[in-house]
Scaffold this motif. Sequence first.
Motif, PDB file in Angstrom:
ATOM      1  N   GLN A  49      32.155  12.350  42.811  1.00  0.00           N
ATOM      2  CA  GLN A  49      32.643  13.590  43.356  1.00  0.00           C
ATOM      3  C   GLN A  49      32.243  14.823  42.655  1.00  0.00           C
ATOM      4  O   GLN A  49      31.940  16.102  43.298  1.00  0.00           O
ATOM      5  CB  GLN A  49      34.172  13.367  43.430  1.00  0.00           C
ATOM      6  CG  GLN A  49      34.765  14.452  44.186  1.00  0.00           C
ATOM      7  CD  GLN A  49      36.314  14.465  44.191  1.00  0.00           C
ATOM      8  OE1 GLN A  49      36.903  13.518  43.589  1.00  0.00           O
ATOM      9  NE2 GLN A  49      37.158  15.220  44.781  1.00  0.00           N
ATOM     10  N   ALA A  50      32.348  14.716  41.550  1.00  0.00           N
ATOM     11  CA  ALA A  50      31.582  15.771  40.362  1.00  0.00           C
ATOM     12  C   ALA A  50      30.211  16.132  40.690  1.00  0.00           C
ATOM     13  O   ALA A  50      30.033  17.488  40.918  1.00  0.00           O
ATOM     14  CB  ALA A  50      31.905  15.546  39.048  1.00  0.00           C
ATOM     15  N   GLU A  51      29.301  15.102  41.220  1.00  0.00           N
ATOM     16  CA  GLU A  51      28.001  15.217  41.394  1.00  0.00           C
ATOM     17  C   GLU A  51      27.974  16.005  42.812  1.00  0.00           C
ATOM     18  O   GLU A  51      26.975  16.905  42.931  1.00  0.00           O
ATOM     19  CB  GLU A  51      27.287  14.029  41.186  1.00  0.00           C
ATOM     20  CG  GLU A  51      25.808  14.193  41.597  1.00  0.00           C
ATOM     21  CD  GLU A  51      25.197  12.749  41.403  1.00  0.00           C
ATOM     22  OE1 GLU A  51      23.828  12.577  41.596  1.00  0.00           O
ATOM     23  OE2 GLU A  51      25.672  12.064  41.239  1.00  0.00           O
ATOM     24  N   LEU A  52      28.732  15.415  43.844  1.00  0.00           N
ATOM     25  CA  LEU A  52      28.823  16.054  45.140  1.00  0.00           C
ATOM     26  C   LEU A  52      29.268  17.488  45.036  1.00  0.00           C
ATOM     27  O   LEU A  52      28.611  18.459  45.644  1.00  0.00           O
ATOM     28  CB  LEU A  52      29.799  15.258  45.868  1.00  0.00           C
ATOM     29  CG  LEU A  52      29.880  15.730  47.569  1.00  0.00           C
ATOM     30  CD1 LEU A  52      28.727  15.782  48.251  1.00  0.00           C
ATOM     31  CD2 LEU A  52      30.863  14.913  48.262  1.00  0.00           C
ATOM     32  N   GLU A  53      30.354  17.984  44.087  1.00  0.00           N
ATOM     33  CA  GLU A  53      30.731  19.300  44.134  1.00  0.00           C
ATOM     34  C   GLU A  53      29.578  20.051  43.354  1.00  0.00           C
ATOM     35  O   GLU A  53      29.227  21.200  44.108  1.00  0.00           O
ATOM     36  CB  GLU A  53      31.751  19.289  43.171  1.00  0.00           C
ATOM     37  CG  GLU A  53      33.149  18.795  43.850  1.00  0.00           C
ATOM     38  CD  GLU A  53      34.270  18.824  42.882  1.00  0.00           C
ATOM     39  OE1 GLU A  53      34.232  19.193  41.661  1.00  0.00           O
ATOM     40  OE2 GLU A  53      35.573  18.445  43.333  1.00  0.00           O
ATOM     41  N   THR A  54      28.746  19.389  42.552  1.00  0.00           N
ATOM     42  CA  THR A  54      27.591  20.184  41.953  1.00  0.00           C
ATOM     43  C   THR A  54      26.530  20.298  42.784  1.00  0.00           C
ATOM     44  O   THR A  54      25.997  21.608  42.929  1.00  0.00           O
ATOM     45  CB  THR A  54      26.861  19.442  40.660  1.00  0.00           C
ATOM     46  OG1 THR A  54      28.037  19.026  39.661  1.00  0.00           O
ATOM     47  CG2 THR A  54      25.894  20.065  40.174  1.00  0.00           C
ATOM     48  N   LEU A  55      26.256  19.405  43.823  1.00  0.00           N
ATOM     49  CA  LEU A  55      25.272  19.362  44.783  1.00  0.00           C
ATOM     50  C   LEU A  55      25.755  20.558  45.595  1.00  0.00           C
ATOM     51  O   LEU A  55      25.023  21.226  46.375  1.00  0.00           O
ATOM     52  CB  LEU A  55      24.973  18.001  45.337  1.00  0.00           C
ATOM     53  CG  LEU A  55      24.251  16.886  44.599  1.00  0.00           C
ATOM     54  CD1 LEU A  55      24.328  15.899  45.162  1.00  0.00           C
ATOM     55  CD2 LEU A  55      22.808  17.653  44.131  1.00  0.00           C
ATOM     56  N   GLN A  56      27.233  20.501  46.139  1.00  0.00           N
ATOM     57  CA  GLN A  56      27.737  21.570  47.143  1.00  0.00           C
ATOM     58  C   GLN A  56      27.167  22.864  46.476  1.00  0.00           C
ATOM     59  O   GLN A  56      26.795  23.668  47.415  1.00  0.00           O
ATOM     60  CB  GLN A  56      29.068  21.265  47.395  1.00  0.00           C
ATOM     61  CG  GLN A  56      29.120  20.224  48.192  1.00  0.00           C
ATOM     62  CD  GLN A  56      30.655  19.765  48.422  1.00  0.00           C
ATOM     63  OE1 GLN A  56      31.491  20.563  48.048  1.00  0.00           O
ATOM     64  NE2 GLN A  56      31.139  18.813  49.521  1.00  0.00           N
ATOM     65  N   GLN A  57      27.741  23.037  45.331  1.00  0.00           N
ATOM     66  CA  GLN A  57      27.343  24.389  44.711  1.00  0.00           C
ATOM     67  C   GLN A  57      25.928  24.587  44.809  1.00  0.00           C
ATOM     68  O   GLN A  57      25.369  25.818  44.945  1.00  0.00           O
ATOM     69  CB  GLN A  57      27.869  24.126  43.170  1.00  0.00           C
ATOM     70  CG  GLN A  57      29.392  24.180  43.199  1.00  0.00           C
ATOM     71  CD  GLN A  57      29.856  24.215  41.850  1.00  0.00           C
ATOM     72  OE1 GLN A  57      29.057  24.036  40.791  1.00  0.00           O
ATOM     73  NE2 GLN A  57      31.084  24.143  41.549  1.00  0.00           N
ATOM     74  N   LEU A  58      25.020  23.653  44.440  1.00  0.00           N
ATOM     75  CA  LEU A  58      23.638  23.855  44.534  1.00  0.00           C
ATOM     76  C   LEU A  58      23.104  24.370  45.641  1.00  0.00           C
ATOM     77  O   LEU A  58      22.326  24.944  46.203  1.00  0.00           O
ATOM     78  CB  LEU A  58      23.053  22.795  44.000  1.00  0.00           C
ATOM     79  CG  LEU A  58      21.359  22.825  43.794  1.00  0.00           C
ATOM     80  CD1 LEU A  58      20.933  24.003  42.969  1.00  0.00           C
ATOM     81  CD2 LEU A  58      20.785  21.366  43.379  1.00  0.00           C
ATOM     82  N   HIS A  59      23.846  23.499  46.747  1.00  0.00           N
ATOM     83  CA  HIS A  59      23.495  23.655  48.198  1.00  0.00           C
ATOM     84  C   HIS A  59      23.863  25.045  48.563  1.00  0.00           C
ATOM     85  O   HIS A  59      23.222  25.841  49.338  1.00  0.00           O
ATOM     86  CB  HIS A  59      24.280  22.902  49.086  1.00  0.00           C
ATOM     87  CG  HIS A  59      23.941  22.813  50.864  1.00  0.00           C
ATOM     88  ND1 HIS A  59      22.671  22.479  51.147  1.00  0.00           N
ATOM     89  CD2 HIS A  59      24.904  23.243  51.455  1.00  0.00           C
ATOM     90  CE1 HIS A  59      22.816  22.966  52.523  1.00  0.00           C
ATOM     91  NE2 HIS A  59      24.069  23.363  52.695  1.00  0.00           N
ATOM     92  N   GLU A  60      24.962  25.415  48.131  1.00  0.00           N
ATOM     93  CA  GLU A  60      25.414  26.965  48.580  1.00  0.00           C
ATOM     94  C   GLU A  60      24.563  27.855  47.912  1.00  0.00           C
ATOM     95  O   GLU A  60      23.986  28.860  48.527  1.00  0.00           O
ATOM     96  CB  GLU A  60      26.834  27.192  48.273  1.00  0.00           C
ATOM     97  CG  GLU A  60      28.000  26.381  49.141  1.00  0.00           C
ATOM     98  CD  GLU A  60      29.261  26.621  48.203  1.00  0.00           C
ATOM     99  OE1 GLU A  60      29.261  27.193  47.169  1.00  0.00           O
ATOM    100  OE2 GLU A  60      30.201  25.990  48.625  1.00  0.00           O
ATOM    101  N   ALA A  61      24.194  27.645  46.872  1.00  0.00           N
ATOM    102  CA  ALA A  61      23.224  28.448  45.970  1.00  0.00           C
ATOM    103  C   ALA A  61      21.574  28.482  46.854  1.00  0.00           C
ATOM    104  O   ALA A  61      21.028  29.598  46.859  1.00  0.00           O
ATOM    105  CB  ALA A  61      23.055  28.094  44.716  1.00  0.00           C
ATOM    106  N   MET A  62      21.306  27.315  47.077  1.00  0.00           N
ATOM    107  CA  MET A  62      20.128  27.078  47.999  1.00  0.00           C
ATOM    108  C   MET A  62      20.047  27.693  49.466  1.00  0.00           C
ATOM    109  O   MET A  62      19.239  28.455  49.708  1.00  0.00           O
ATOM    110  CB  MET A  62      19.894  25.597  48.165  1.00  0.00           C
ATOM    111  CG  MET A  62      19.275  25.087  46.650  1.00  0.00           C
ATOM    112  SD  MET A  62      18.989  23.453  46.916  1.00  0.00           S
ATOM    113  CE  MET A  62      17.584  23.469  47.762  1.00  0.00           C
ATOM    114  N   CYS A  63      21.525  27.617  49.967  1.00  0.00           N
ATOM    115  CA  CYS A  63      21.623  28.185  51.431  1.00  0.00           C
ATOM    116  C   CYS A  63      21.460  29.988  50.987  1.00  0.00           C
ATOM    117  O   CYS A  63      20.856  30.417  52.020  1.00  0.00           O
ATOM    118  CB  CYS A  63      22.892  28.061  51.836  1.00  0.00           C
ATOM    119  SG  CYS A  63      22.610  26.361  52.515  1.00  0.00           S
ATOM    120  N   LYS A  64      21.949  30.451  50.019  1.00  0.00           N
ATOM    121  CA  LYS A  64      21.952  31.687  49.624  1.00  0.00           C
ATOM    122  C   LYS A  64      20.391  32.198  49.531  1.00  0.00           C
ATOM    123  O   LYS A  64      19.824  33.336  50.068  1.00  0.00           O
ATOM    124  CB  LYS A  64      22.724  32.003  48.651  1.00  0.00           C
ATOM    125  CG  LYS A  64      24.011  32.008  48.890  1.00  0.00           C
ATOM    126  CD  LYS A  64      25.016  32.345  47.435  1.00  0.00           C
ATOM    127  CE  LYS A  64      26.549  32.560  47.645  1.00  0.00           C
ATOM    128  NZ  LYS A  64      26.943  32.633  46.426  1.00  0.00           N
TER     129      LYS A  64
END
Length: 259
Positions: free
Chosen positions: A205-220
């Motif tokens: 879950q922490a990794e997913l959150e990190t990936l989500q944060q990374l995904h959001e950053a990447m989406c930006k």
Amino acid sequence: HMEAASELGALSAEINALKQRRAAAAKLLDEVEHEVENIEMLVAERLQRRVELNRRYGGSFCTIGCGAAQAQDTLALEDDDVVELRSTYKRELEDLRRRAGHHEEYTDVWLKERDAQLEIAAQEMAALQQEMVAVTRERDAAKAAMERAEFAREVAVRETEALRRQQHAGVMLSEEVQQAQRELAQLREQKDVATRAEQERRAAQAELETLQQLHEAMCKNLSTHEDKHTESTRLLKQAEHNIKTLEERASKAEELAAV
């Protein structure tokens, strides 16, 4: 009264005369019996002499001129014409009295001996009765001891059965404890598995959150970094697959923990 007195005088004189005559007759009878005894002695001597002569001459001797009756009489060895005298009766009576006295003495001695034997027998009987009482008491004591021993044996049997039941219950309890320990170990292992699954889930879950944060950053930065977007999409799918796998493992761990 004169006639009665004269009659009494006559009776007295007659009684005295009769007594005198009785005394004279008794004296005469004594002299006659004495003469008869002398004659009996002479007859016995002559008979004994005749027996000797008969034995010496074979029973065929007879004096000259004796007839058949006399010859037959010479063969007789005993005198059949025995005169029974008062002296004979007196001697027999004295003999009987003497024998009776001896018999009485013997009877007294026998009675005394019998009384002594009876007394000894009574003492022995009393001793035997005392021994019987002692034996009876010993038998009763032995019987009571046997009853106590039987009761103690029954108590020991019941206690042994109780101990056996307790031992069996202890064995069953030990087996139940061992089974519970095995089940506890299994539960601990399942708990450890669930804990590890929970830790992996939390890490995923922490990794997913990190990936989500990374995904959001990447989406930006999608407009400027399109090549990075493709890579992040791949990474995101991989992360989602990992998360799904971890969720399945966590669900299994929860089911095992619930069991």
